[in-house]
Design a protein around this motif. Structure first.
Motif, PDB file in Angstrom:
ATOM      1  N   VAL A   1       0.837  -1.199   0.000  1.00  0.00           N
ATOM      2  CA  VAL A   1       0.000   0.000   0.000  1.00  0.00           C
ATOM      3  C   VAL A   1       0.872   1.250   0.000  1.00  0.00           C
ATOM      4  O   VAL A   1       0.595   2.210  -0.728  1.00  0.00           O
ATOM      5  N   ALA A   2       1.943   1.244   0.777  1.00  0.00           N
ATOM      6  CA  ALA A   2       2.840   2.402   0.819  1.00  0.00           C
ATOM      7  C   ALA A   2       3.506   2.623  -0.541  1.00  0.00           C
ATOM      8  O   ALA A   2       3.633   3.770  -0.989  1.00  0.00           O
ATOM      9  N   SER A   3       3.908   1.540  -1.204  1.00  0.00           N
ATOM     10  CA  SER A   3       4.534   1.671  -2.525  1.00  0.00           C
ATOM     11  C   SER A   3       3.546   2.208  -3.548  1.00  0.00           C
ATOM     12  O   SER A   3       3.893   3.071  -4.362  1.00  0.00           O
ATOM     13  N   LEU A   4       2.323   1.699  -3.516  1.00  0.00           N
ATOM     14  CA  LEU A   4       1.313   2.179  -4.456  1.00  0.00           C
ATOM     15  C   LEU A   4       0.953   3.642  -4.191  1.00  0.00           C
ATOM     16  O   LEU A   4       0.738   4.415  -5.132  1.00  0.00           O
ATOM     17  N   ARG A   5       0.907   4.020  -2.936  1.00  0.00           N
ATOM     18  CA  ARG A   5       0.614   5.409  -2.597  1.00  0.00           C
ATOM     19  C   ARG A   5       1.725   6.334  -3.100  1.00  0.00           C
ATOM     20  O   ARG A   5       1.456   7.423  -3.616  1.00  0.00           O
ATOM     21  N   LEU A   6       2.979   5.890  -2.972  1.00  0.00           N
ATOM     22  CA  LEU A   6       4.103   6.687  -3.465  1.00  0.00           C
ATOM     23  C   LEU A   6       4.024   6.860  -4.979  1.00  0.00           C
ATOM     24  O   LEU A   6       4.246   7.958  -5.506  1.00  0.00           O
ATOM     25  N   LEU A   7       3.693   5.788  -5.690  1.00  0.00           N
ATOM     26  CA  LEU A   7       3.547   5.886  -7.142  1.00  0.00           C
ATOM     27  C   LEU A   7       2.411   6.832  -7.516  1.00  0.00           C
ATOM     28  O   LEU A   7       2.532   7.625  -8.456  1.00  0.00           O
ATOM     29  N   TRP A   8       1.302   6.752  -6.785  1.00  0.00           N
ATOM     30  CA  TRP A   8       0.163   7.613  -7.092  1.00  0.00           C
ATOM     31  C   TRP A   8       0.493   9.082  -6.833  1.00  0.00           C
ATOM     32  O   TRP A   8       0.107   9.957  -7.613  1.00  0.00           O
ATOM     33  N   GLU A   9       1.224   9.357  -5.762  1.00  0.00           N
ATOM     34  CA  GLU A   9       1.572  10.737  -5.447  1.00  0.00           C
ATOM     35  C   GLU A   9       2.578  11.317  -6.434  1.00  0.00           C
ATOM     36  O   GLU A   9       2.613  12.527  -6.653  1.00  0.00           O
ATOM     37  N   SER A  10       3.399  10.491  -7.029  1.00  0.00           N
ATOM     38  CA  SER A  10       4.402  10.991  -7.976  1.00  0.00           C
ATOM     39  C   SER A  10       4.002  10.724  -9.420  1.00  0.00           C
ATOM     40  O   SER A  10       4.848  10.683 -10.309  1.00  0.00           O
TER      41      SER A  10
ATOM     42  N   ARG B   1       4.741  10.751 -15.308  1.00  0.00           N
ATOM     43  CA  ARG B   1       4.149  11.044 -16.617  1.00  0.00           C
ATOM     44  C   ARG B   1       5.063  11.970 -17.414  1.00  0.00           C
ATOM     45  O   ARG B   1       5.261  11.779 -18.617  1.00  0.00           O
ATOM     46  N   ARG B   2       5.633  12.976 -16.757  1.00  0.00           N
ATOM     47  CA  ARG B   2       6.543  13.906 -17.452  1.00  0.00           C
ATOM     48  C   ARG B   2       7.805  13.199 -17.930  1.00  0.00           C
ATOM     49  O   ARG B   2       8.279  13.434 -19.042  1.00  0.00           O
ATOM     50  N   VAL B   3       8.363  12.333 -17.087  1.00  0.00           N
ATOM     51  CA  VAL B   3       9.570  11.599 -17.476  1.00  0.00           C
ATOM     52  C   VAL B   3       9.275  10.667 -18.646  1.00  0.00           C
ATOM     53  O   VAL B   3      10.058  10.580 -19.595  1.00  0.00           O
ATOM     54  N   ALA B   4       8.138   9.985 -18.599  1.00  0.00           N
ATOM     55  CA  ALA B   4       7.767   9.092 -19.701  1.00  0.00           C
ATOM     56  C   ALA B   4       7.540   9.882 -20.985  1.00  0.00           C
ATOM     57  O   ALA B   4       7.966   9.461 -22.074  1.00  0.00           O
ATOM     58  N   GLY B   5       6.880  11.027 -20.882  1.00  0.00           N
ATOM     59  CA  GLY B   5       6.656  11.872 -22.057  1.00  0.00           C
ATOM     60  C   GLY B   5       7.949  12.406 -22.636  1.00  0.00           C
ATOM     61  O   GLY B   5       8.136  12.427 -23.857  1.00  0.00           O
ATOM     62  N   ALA B   6       8.855  12.835 -21.772  1.00  0.00           N
ATOM     63  CA  ALA B   6      10.152  13.341 -22.247  1.00  0.00           C
ATOM     64  C   ALA B   6      10.946  12.222 -22.921  1.00  0.00           C
ATOM     65  O   ALA B   6      11.593  12.447 -23.952  1.00  0.00           O
ATOM     66  N   GLY B   7      10.879  11.033 -22.355  1.00  0.00           N
ATOM     67  CA  GLY B   7      11.564   9.895 -22.976  1.00  0.00           C
ATOM     68  C   GLY B   7      10.984   9.558 -24.332  1.00  0.00           C
ATOM     69  O   GLY B   7      11.712   9.226 -25.269  1.00  0.00           O
ATOM     70  N   LEU B   8       9.672   9.653 -24.450  1.00  0.00           N
ATOM     71  CA  LEU B   8       9.015   9.388 -25.729  1.00  0.00           C
ATOM     72  C   LEU B   8       9.429  10.410 -26.774  1.00  0.00           C
ATOM     73  O   LEU B   8       9.781  10.053 -27.905  1.00  0.00           O
ATOM     74  N   VAL B   9       9.410  11.687 -26.403  1.00  0.00           N
ATOM     75  CA  VAL B   9       9.788  12.748 -27.346  1.00  0.00           C
ATOM     76  C   VAL B   9      11.257  12.613 -27.739  1.00  0.00           C
ATOM     77  O   VAL B   9      11.608  12.716 -28.915  1.00  0.00           O
ATOM     78  N   LEU B  10      12.115  12.363 -26.766  1.00  0.00           N
ATOM     79  CA  LEU B  10      13.542  12.230 -27.057  1.00  0.00           C
ATOM     80  C   LEU B  10      13.816  11.034 -27.969  1.00  0.00           C
ATOM     81  O   LEU B  10      14.588  11.144 -28.923  1.00  0.00           O
ATOM     82  N   SER B  11      13.171   9.912 -27.710  1.00  0.00           N
ATOM     83  CA  SER B  11      13.398   8.733 -28.559  1.00  0.00           C
ATOM     84  C   SER B  11      12.832   8.960 -29.954  1.00  0.00           C
ATOM     85  O   SER B  11      13.403   8.484 -30.943  1.00  0.00           O
ATOM     86  N   LEU B  12      11.742   9.694 -30.072  1.00  0.00           N
ATOM     87  CA  LEU B  12      11.187  10.013 -31.392  1.00  0.00           C
ATOM     88  C   LEU B  12      12.145  10.906 -32.177  1.00  0.00           C
ATOM     89  O   LEU B  12      12.372  10.680 -33.375  1.00  0.00           O
TER      90      LEU B  12
END
Length: 86
Positions: A49-58, A63-74
């Motif tokens: 539960v603590a791990s899932l809560r940390l993921l939800w809070e961040s 999302r920004r890191v994944a988007g930046a990675g997508l744009v950079l790889s493109l």
């Protein structure tokens, strides 16, 4: 892997040989595993539960890191395509 197995005098490899355990040892291990499962239950649940809560809070940062990675790889893929087509 069949060629590298060392055969014993019975004609089976060491990897295929069965390990015999006494009934008493098996019963003791089964009881110990059941005790560990019961002991770790609430602690593992609260850690999950603590791990899932940390993921939800961040989630915004992730999302920004994944988007930046997508744009950079493109961009890299398009540059590679441009260099190959020259």
């Amino acid at each position: 892997m069949n060629g590298s197995d060392v055969k014993t005098s019975a004609g089976i490899s060491d990897l295929e040989a069965r390990v015999s355990l006494s009934q008493e040892y098996g019963d003791a291990m089964a009881g110990e595993q059941a005790a560990q499962r019961d002991f770790r239950g609430p602690a593992a649940y609260s850690q999950t539960v603590a791990s899932l809560r940390l993921l939800w809070e961040s989630r915004r940062f992730l999302r920004r890191v994944a988007g930046a990675g997508l744009v950079l790889s493109l961009i890299i893929a398009l540059l590679i395509l441009a260099v190959i087509s020259l």
